[in-house]
Enzyme design. Structure first.
Site: not given
Ligand code: HSE
Length: 421
Positions: A201, A183, A197, A298
């Site tokens: 950011k 998970g 991602d 989380g």
């Molecule tokens: N998928 C992102 C990570 C978490 O693995 O850091 C949410 O920003």
């Protein structure tokens, strides 16, 4: 004592975590802030926590038309319905708190304009680094600094995979499958492993740190799928490790922003960031080096940032500040792509006398200085030959590689990883 009503849109991992943190921490929030928070309405398709029937909203309009609700948390994610809801709420004068990095990175000019129109606030601490309070630190604690560089691990999934490859000498595919089973990685891991991602950011973080808009289209992106256990092992032999780094630098009007696997010395503080943890290492003109570390994802770590934004928004009331540089078109900023960094290059070569000298010669011809050379395995037609270069401009490196690939003895460039000292 005043209790402020809020609404939550989306009750998945982060929405559920936010609901529970508000319940659990209510008393100490009241003690410190002098007011409490009541989740008056929740709009969701599925409910990850039990909530009383009367709190369940049946439409966004029910929330928008409720004059008691001043702050709405958008925790649905994605770009479609979430965006409609955010714009609708902002236009109606509701302050919005969101963790939706993809949406913010794509549309924040539009979102901010909607907020400005009505005087509402828009806060998104949880969109970068999960529970690490990095955006507020940049905005509210580092104003005295020109921030000129950021090195960040802002994706927990890829850091978990690379750490496992490093610690257990395993290959990418094997670790990814295990991370999915546990998970830690999504069923569709593309956004994480191909570095989308981290790019969203970095766009948000570097724009706020530098005070100019760094759009996602200007950020170079390379994921971790081509990193092998062998490269990780050789990195260790060289006293280095490999991390997916989000890097942004600003020098005058010149900005570079990139996300890619990077070899860094094991002695660098960010090299010790393992597993799903995130870290942001930045340099400010007055403060010098700063490093932030914590859980980047989380339910509860992310809720920690969401609830902080709710409290901040309540304290700001109608005095919201807007970051005008976020929707500017940056006419005075130059985005550079001819970056300077070291390179780790692994070639597959036919091990014939003179091959090393030919490659080294072509590197010299294009101003690429060699820091070290390693040959692995015994003589044959497919032997790994590894070079680590000194800092070199991308254009010089690419010119050298183009000619090296034409050599008869060179089968391929099997790996090419940037090195930052
Ligand atoms: N998928 C992102 C990570 C978490 O693995 O850091 C949410 O920003």
């Amino acid at each position: 004592m005043k209790i402020y009503d809020i609404a939550i849109l989306g009750l998945g991992t982060v929405g559920g975590g936010t609901y529970r943190v508000i319940e659990k921490e209510q008393e100490q929030i009241i003690k410190k802030e002098g007011f409490g928070i009541n989740v008056k309405k929740v709009l969701a398709l599925d409910y990850s926590v039990d909530i009383p029937e009367e709190k369940k909203a049946h439409s966004i309009d029910e929330i928008i038309e409720d004059p008691d609700i001043k702050v709405v948390c958008e925790l649905i994610g994605g770009k479609t319905i979430a965006k409609d809801f955010i714009i609708k709420c902002l236009k109606a004068g509701k302050t919005v708190v969101s963790a939706n990095k993809e949406l913010i990175a794509h549309s924040w000019g539009e979102i901010q304009n909607a907020a400005k129109e009505s005087g509402a606030g828009f806060y998104f601490e949880a969109s970068v680094g999960g529970g690490i309070p990095i955006l507020r630190a940049v905005q509210e604690s580092l104003q005295a600094n020109t921030i000129n560089s950021i090195y960040a691990i802002i994706n927990g999934t890829t850091n978990y995979i690379l750490s496992d490859m490093e610690d257990h000498n395993r290959d990418f595919d094997e670790v990814l499958k295990e991370a999915q089973a546990l998970g830690y990685a999504e069923a569709d891991p593309t956004s994480d492993i191909e570095a989308f991602d981290s790019t969203y950011k970095l766009s948000i973080l570097s724009s706020m740190a530098f005070g100019v808009h760094i759009p996602i289209e200007k950020i170079y992106r390379e994921g971790i799928t081509r990193i092998t256990g062998q490269d990780m092992q050789i990195a260790h032999e060289l006293g280095m490790t490999i991390k997916l780094l989000a890097i942004a630098k600003k020098n005058g009007n010149e900005v570079e922003a990139r996300v890619h696997p990077t070899m860094i010395p094991l002695s660098h503080p960010i090299a010790s960031v393992k597993g799903v943890f995130n870290s942001i290492y930045l340099n400010g003109s007055a403060v010098g080096e700063l490093m932030f570390y914590g859980k980047g994802a989380g339910a509860f770590p992310t809720a920690s940032s969401v609830v902080s934004d709710i409290i901040y928004a309540i304290n700001m009331d109608r005095q919201h500040k807007y970051a005008d540089y976020l929707d500017s078109d940056n006419t005075d900023v130059r985005f550079s792509t001819n970056w300077v960094s070291g390179y780790y290059l692994r070639f597959s070569v036919a091990d014939r006398p003179g091959v090393l000298a030919k490659i080294a010669g072509l590197m010299g011809k294009h101003n690429v200085g060699i820091a070290s050379v390693i040959q692995k395995g015994t003589a044959g037609d497919d032997v790994p030959l590894i070079f680590v270069t000194y800092d070199t401009a991308e254009e010089d490196l690419n010119a050298a590689l183009t000619e090296i690939c034409l050599l008869d003895e060179v089968n391929e460039v099997s790996a090419s990883i940037r090195v930052e000292q």
